[in-house]
Design a protein around this motif. Structure first.
Motif, PDB file in Angstrom:
ATOM      1  N   ARG A 104      16.729 -35.756  92.338  1.00 12.10           N
ATOM      2  CA  ARG A 104      16.429 -34.496  91.668  1.00 12.10           C
ATOM      3  C   ARG A 104      16.265 -33.338  92.637  1.00 12.10           C
ATOM      4  NH1 ARG A 104      14.217 -34.554  86.530  1.00 12.10           N
ATOM      5  NH2 ARG A 104      12.530 -33.155  87.115  1.00 12.10           N
ATOM      6  N   ASP A 105      15.847 -33.619  93.883  1.00 14.05           N
ATOM      7  CA  ASP A 105      15.669 -32.520  94.830  1.00 14.05           C
ATOM      8  C   ASP A 105      16.135 -32.886  96.237  1.00 14.05           C
ATOM      9  OD1 ASP A 105      13.647 -34.310  95.348  1.00 14.05           O
ATOM     10  OD2 ASP A 105      12.003 -32.889  95.048  1.00 14.05           O
ATOM     11  N   HIS A 106      17.184 -33.717  96.320  1.00 10.72           N
ATOM     12  CA  HIS A 106      17.785 -34.055  97.615  1.00 10.72           C
ATOM     13  C   HIS A 106      19.304 -34.053  97.498  1.00 10.72           C
ATOM     14  CE1 HIS A 106      13.687 -35.699  98.194  1.00 10.72           C
ATOM     15  NE2 HIS A 106      13.887 -35.344  99.449  1.00 10.72           N
ATOM     16  N   ARG A 289      31.605 -25.215  96.048  1.00  9.30           N
ATOM     17  CA  ARG A 289      30.654 -26.326  95.998  1.00  9.30           C
ATOM     18  C   ARG A 289      30.633 -27.091  97.324  1.00  9.30           C
ATOM     19  NH1 ARG A 289      31.722 -30.170  91.155  1.00  9.30           N
ATOM     20  NH2 ARG A 289      29.533 -30.737  91.482  1.00  9.30           N
ATOM     21  N   LYS A 290      29.443 -27.424  97.790  1.00 12.67           N
ATOM     22  CA  LYS A 290      29.281 -28.234  98.981  1.00 12.67           C
ATOM     23  C   LYS A 290      27.848 -28.749  99.011  1.00 12.67           C
ATOM     24  CE  LYS A 290      28.630 -26.170 102.965  1.00 12.67           C
ATOM     25  NZ  LYS A 290      28.840 -25.356 104.189  1.00 12.67           N
ATOM     26  N   PRO A 291      27.601 -29.859  99.708  1.00 18.98           N
ATOM     27  CA  PRO A 291      26.224 -30.363  99.806  1.00 18.98           C
ATOM     28  C   PRO A 291      25.296 -29.314 100.401  1.00 18.98           C
ATOM     29  CG  PRO A 291      27.800 -31.996 100.602  1.00 18.98           C
ATOM     30  CD  PRO A 291      28.576 -30.740 100.375  1.00 18.98           C
ATOM     31  N   GLY A 292      24.124 -29.180  99.813  1.00 14.12           N
ATOM     32  CA  GLY A 292      23.159 -28.179 100.263  1.00 14.12           C
ATOM     33  C   GLY A 292      23.185 -26.907  99.451  1.00 14.12           C
ATOM     34  N   ARG A 293      24.240 -26.692  98.673  1.00 14.55           N
ATOM     35  CA  ARG A 293      24.312 -25.527  97.781  1.00 14.55           C
ATOM     36  C   ARG A 293      23.971 -25.983  96.375  1.00 14.55           C
ATOM     37  NH1 ARG A 293      29.894 -22.372  99.588  1.00 14.55           N
ATOM     38  NH2 ARG A 293      29.062 -21.517 101.554  1.00 14.55           N
ATOM     39  N   TRP A 294      22.823 -25.559  95.903  1.00 16.64           N
ATOM     40  CA  TRP A 294      22.385 -25.968  94.586  1.00 16.64           C
ATOM     41  C   TRP A 294      22.772 -24.966  93.507  1.00 16.64           C
ATOM     42  CZ3 TRP A 294      16.727 -28.035  95.624  1.00 16.64           C
ATOM     43  CH2 TRP A 294      16.807 -29.136  96.496  1.00 16.64           C
ATOM     44  N   ALA A 295      23.055 -23.742  93.882  1.00 17.91           N
ATOM     45  CA  ALA A 295      23.474 -22.725  92.925  1.00 17.91           C
ATOM     46  C   ALA A 295      24.483 -21.806  93.593  1.00 17.91           C
ATOM     47  CB  ALA A 295      22.277 -21.915  92.423  1.00 17.91           C
ATOM     48  N   PRO A 314      22.649 -30.144  89.546  1.00 12.52           N
ATOM     49  CA  PRO A 314      21.427 -30.637  88.889  1.00 12.52           C
ATOM     50  C   PRO A 314      20.166 -30.389  89.689  1.00 12.52           C
ATOM     51  CG  PRO A 314      22.859 -32.456  89.601  1.00 12.52           C
ATOM     52  CD  PRO A 314      23.650 -31.199  89.712  1.00 12.52           C
ATOM     53  N   GLN A 315      20.266 -30.318  91.022  1.00 11.81           N
ATOM     54  CA  GLN A 315      19.082 -30.033  91.831  1.00 11.81           C
ATOM     55  C   GLN A 315      18.538 -28.643  91.534  1.00 11.81           C
ATOM     56  OE1 GLN A 315      21.887 -31.419  92.922  1.00 11.81           O
ATOM     57  NE2 GLN A 315      21.256 -33.395  93.770  1.00 11.81           N
ATOM     58  N   ALA A 316      19.427 -27.682  91.287  1.00 15.21           N
ATOM     59  CA  ALA A 316      18.983 -26.326  90.947  1.00 15.21           C
ATOM     60  C   ALA A 316      18.247 -26.315  89.620  1.00 15.21           C
ATOM     61  CB  ALA A 316      20.188 -25.379  90.888  1.00 15.21           C
ATOM     62  N   LEU A 317      18.711 -27.126  88.686  1.00 13.35           N
ATOM     63  CA  LEU A 317      18.075 -27.151  87.377  1.00 13.35           C
ATOM     64  C   LEU A 317      16.724 -27.850  87.433  1.00 13.35           C
ATOM     65  CD1 LEU A 317      21.306 -27.811  85.330  1.00 13.35           C
ATOM     66  CD2 LEU A 317      20.164 -25.656  85.809  1.00 13.35           C
ATOM     67  N   THR A 318      16.549 -28.770  88.384  1.00 15.25           N
ATOM     68  CA  THR A 318      15.224 -29.339  88.617  1.00 15.25           C
ATOM     69  C   THR A 318      14.264 -28.260  89.106  1.00 15.25           C
ATOM     70  OG1 THR A 318      16.112 -31.532  89.116  1.00 15.25           O
ATOM     71  CG2 THR A 318      13.929 -31.022  89.979  1.00 15.25           C
ATOM     72  N   VAL A 319      14.731 -27.388  90.001  1.00 15.17           N
ATOM     73  CA  VAL A 319      13.916 -26.263  90.461  1.00 15.17           C
ATOM     74  C   VAL A 319      13.492 -25.404  89.271  1.00 15.17           C
ATOM     75  CG1 VAL A 319      13.925 -24.142  91.841  1.00 15.17           C
ATOM     76  CG2 VAL A 319      14.971 -26.227  92.744  1.00 15.17           C
ATOM     77  N   LEU A 320      14.413 -25.173  88.358  1.00 10.43           N
ATOM     78  CA  LEU A 320      14.114 -24.366  87.171  1.00 10.43           C
ATOM     79  C   LEU A 320      13.057 -25.042  86.306  1.00 10.43           C
ATOM     80  CD1 LEU A 320      14.638 -22.028  85.263  1.00 10.43           C
ATOM     81  CD2 LEU A 320      16.640 -23.255  84.388  1.00 10.43           C
ATOM     82  N   LEU A 337      15.119 -17.793  91.854  1.00 13.81           N
ATOM     83  CA  LEU A 337      14.634 -19.157  92.019  1.00 13.81           C
ATOM     84  C   LEU A 337      15.121 -19.832  93.290  1.00 13.81           C
ATOM     85  CD1 LEU A 337      14.754 -20.801  88.487  1.00 13.81           C
ATOM     86  CD2 LEU A 337      12.763 -20.135  89.807  1.00 13.81           C
ATOM     87  N   PHE A 338      16.278 -19.435  93.784  1.00 11.52           N
ATOM     88  CA  PHE A 338      16.925 -20.226  94.818  1.00 11.52           C
ATOM     89  C   PHE A 338      16.911 -19.478  96.149  1.00 11.52           C
ATOM     90  CE2 PHE A 338      18.951 -20.874  90.655  1.00 11.52           C
ATOM     91  CZ  PHE A 338      18.385 -22.109  90.395  1.00 11.52           C
ATOM     92  N   ASP A 339      16.303 -20.112  97.149  1.00 10.60           N
ATOM     93  CA  ASP A 339      16.273 -19.475  98.459  1.00 10.60           C
ATOM     94  C   ASP A 339      17.658 -19.538  99.085  1.00 10.60           C
ATOM     95  OD1 ASP A 339      16.651 -21.962  99.837  1.00 10.60           O
ATOM     96  OD2 ASP A 339      14.531 -22.386  99.631  1.00 10.60           O
ATOM     97  N   HIS A 340      17.842 -18.853 100.195  1.00 10.92           N
ATOM     98  CA  HIS A 340      19.169 -18.721 100.789  1.00 10.92           C
ATOM     99  C   HIS A 340      19.708 -20.056 101.314  1.00 10.92           C
ATOM    100  CE1 HIS A 340      19.231 -14.434 100.288  1.00 10.92           C
ATOM    101  NE2 HIS A 340      18.093 -14.299 100.914  1.00 10.92           N
ATOM    102  N   GLN A 341      18.824 -21.009 101.601  1.00  7.58           N
ATOM    103  CA  GLN A 341      19.283 -22.305 102.076  1.00  7.58           C
ATOM    104  C   GLN A 341      19.799 -23.183 100.944  1.00  7.58           C
ATOM    105  OE1 GLN A 341      15.900 -23.879 104.148  1.00  7.58           O
ATOM    106  NE2 GLN A 341      16.434 -22.872 106.056  1.00  7.58           N
ATOM    107  N   ARG A 342      19.479 -22.847  99.729  1.00  7.46           N
ATOM    108  CA  ARG A 342      19.843 -23.705  98.600  1.00  7.46           C
ATOM    109  C   ARG A 342      20.783 -23.024  97.607  1.00  7.46           C
ATOM    110  NH1 ARG A 342      19.332 -27.096 101.333  1.00  7.46           N
ATOM    111  NH2 ARG A 342      17.556 -28.442 101.735  1.00  7.46           N
ATOM    112  N   SER A 343      21.273 -21.846  97.947  1.00 11.85           N
ATOM    113  CA  SER A 343      22.205 -21.176  97.050  1.00 11.85           C
ATOM    114  C   SER A 343      23.229 -20.409  97.873  1.00 11.85           C
ATOM    115  CB  SER A 343      21.460 -20.221  96.115  1.00 11.85           C
ATOM    116  OG  SER A 343      20.822 -19.194  96.845  1.00 11.85           O
TER     117      SER A 343
END
Length: 391
Positions: A104-106, A289-295, A314-320, A337-343
């Motif tokens: 959910r968050d990895h 799309r690539k690993p580490g980009r949630w949004a 789905p990891q981004a939606l867990t953040v939501l 919701l999404f910091d620069h490392q995750r979007s």
């Protein structure tokens, strides 16, 4: 657990899974300890699951936390920089359940051990033998004793992980609302250039997703789903529909309904207020799309990210989901919701990202379309003396 030896695991759990297997003393933990900082430096969040058939000691007898656990409780420890959850064995707490929870968050789930479990694996040889036993399945590669195993491991992950990340199902949610107070009618029913805004968005999604479906397989073929209870053009009424969640409003309610329906899927979200959205815009989202980009959110003309023409893993939606629990519906805005490392906040790539909320804005877009058509026609006729770059 189903056989995942030929799968990356993202479809089944929500994130790719890779097991590192080998006999005791082969150096599995040492290798993972060296590799994980390199993966994190690449922007990949990692969870490690260690299998120990002999049991393990994680607490000291007599400590308060150990006493509570031995009394029968699940114990959660929280400190300034870490937290720990200790729970007993139960039939519900399977490896599959653990992997799904961590996904959910990895971005990547690394399993140490479980050589007999049907997962994709790398085999770590020891000083006596390099090859795995014949009974071990799903071996994607071998890391011989004495080789540069860290380099071999990282090279494999760099090659394997991007494809495994994108294995998960990809769906598209078309947001449809009720009557728009400023437009006077539901946006999905408003005509623009011979089609309704709902049809324009649905056609763009259908065309782009059809290309993805040629390689996904019938059971994972991408599809368009209506999000919301608004009226639809007749041409879209056969599409599946998810109703809004009670107590929520705006695009968040549709996105959460989609996530709860297909929690391991990635979702492209498109509202019916982008009159010039095209399949090219959707392809652009998919291509980022690539690993580490949630949004993945493009920028609008005002330089703000656009949450209603975006792709959410789905990891981004867990953040939501978690943000709603903490802040409540009034305190959550998708772009924040999404910091620069995750979007990935991309450039404004076409006029498709522009949304319209008033009849005047819709008219302005129609006028730009007509001007663009006239310029294209003048090119055909050889009449153009200059160019206009605002289209």
């Amino acid at each position: 657990m189903q056989d995942l030896t030929h799968s990356g695991g993202a479809q089944e759990f929500g994130a790719p899974v890779l097991a590192l297997c080998g006999f005791s003393g082969s150096g599995k933990t040492t290798l993972l300890e060296a590799a994980i900082p390199h993966l994190i430096a690449r922007g990949i969040s990692v969870a490690a699951i260690k299998h120990d058939s002999h049991g393990f000691i994680v607490d000291r007898e007599g400590k308060d936390s150990d006493r509570l656990f031995r009394a029968g409780a699940t114990v959660a420890l929280r400190g300034p920089s870490e937290q720990f959850l200790r729970r007993g064995v139960s039939s519900a707490l399977t490896l599959q359940a653990t992997l799904s929870d961590l996904a959910r968050d990895h971005d990547l789930l690394l399993v140490e051990g479980h050589k007999d479990t049907p997962l994709p694996k790398l085999w770590v040889g020891n000083a006596e033998t390099t090859a795995p036993p014949e009974s071990v399945t799903g071996v994607q590669g071998i890391l011989p004793w004495g080789s540069d195993r860290l380099k071999i491991f990282l090279d494999f992950v760099d090659s394997w992980l991007p494809n495994a990340w994108c294995e998960r199902s990809l769906f598209a949610g078309l947001l449809v609302g009720g009557k728009s107070s400023r437009m006077g009618t539901p946006k999905q029913l408003i005509s623009f250039g011979g089609s309704t805004l709902g049809e324009i968005a649905a056609y763009a999604l259908t065309e782009a997703l059809a290309e993805q479906g040629t390689t996904a397989g019938e059971d994972r073929a991408p599809r368009v789903v209506i999000l919301g209870a608004g009226l639809l053009p007749e041409s879209l009424q056969s599409l599946p529909r998810l109703t809004d969640l009670p107590g929520l409003h705006g695009p968040i309610t549709g996105l959460l309904a989609a996530h709860r329906w297909m929690p391991h899927a990635a979702w492209i979200l498109v509202a019916c207020d982008h009159p010039r959205v095209s399949a090219a815009d959707i392809r652009w989202l998919i291509g980022q799309r690539k690993p580490g980009r949630w949004a993945i959110l493009p920028r609008q003309p005002d330089n703000h990210p656009c949450p209603t023409l975006a792709l959410y893993e789905p990891q981004a939606l867990t953040v939501l989901e978690r943000s709603l629990l903490v802040r409540g519906p009034a305190g959550v805005r998708l772009p924040e919701l999404f910091d620069h490392q995750r979007s990935f906040i991309g450039p404004q790539f076409t006029r498709g990202v522009v949304n319209v909320n008033t009849p005047q804005e819709l008219k302005a877009e129609a006028e730009l379309v007509e001007q663009s058509r006239q310029i294209e026609q003048s090119f055909v006729n050889g009449e153009t003396k200059g160019t206009n770059d605002k289209f």
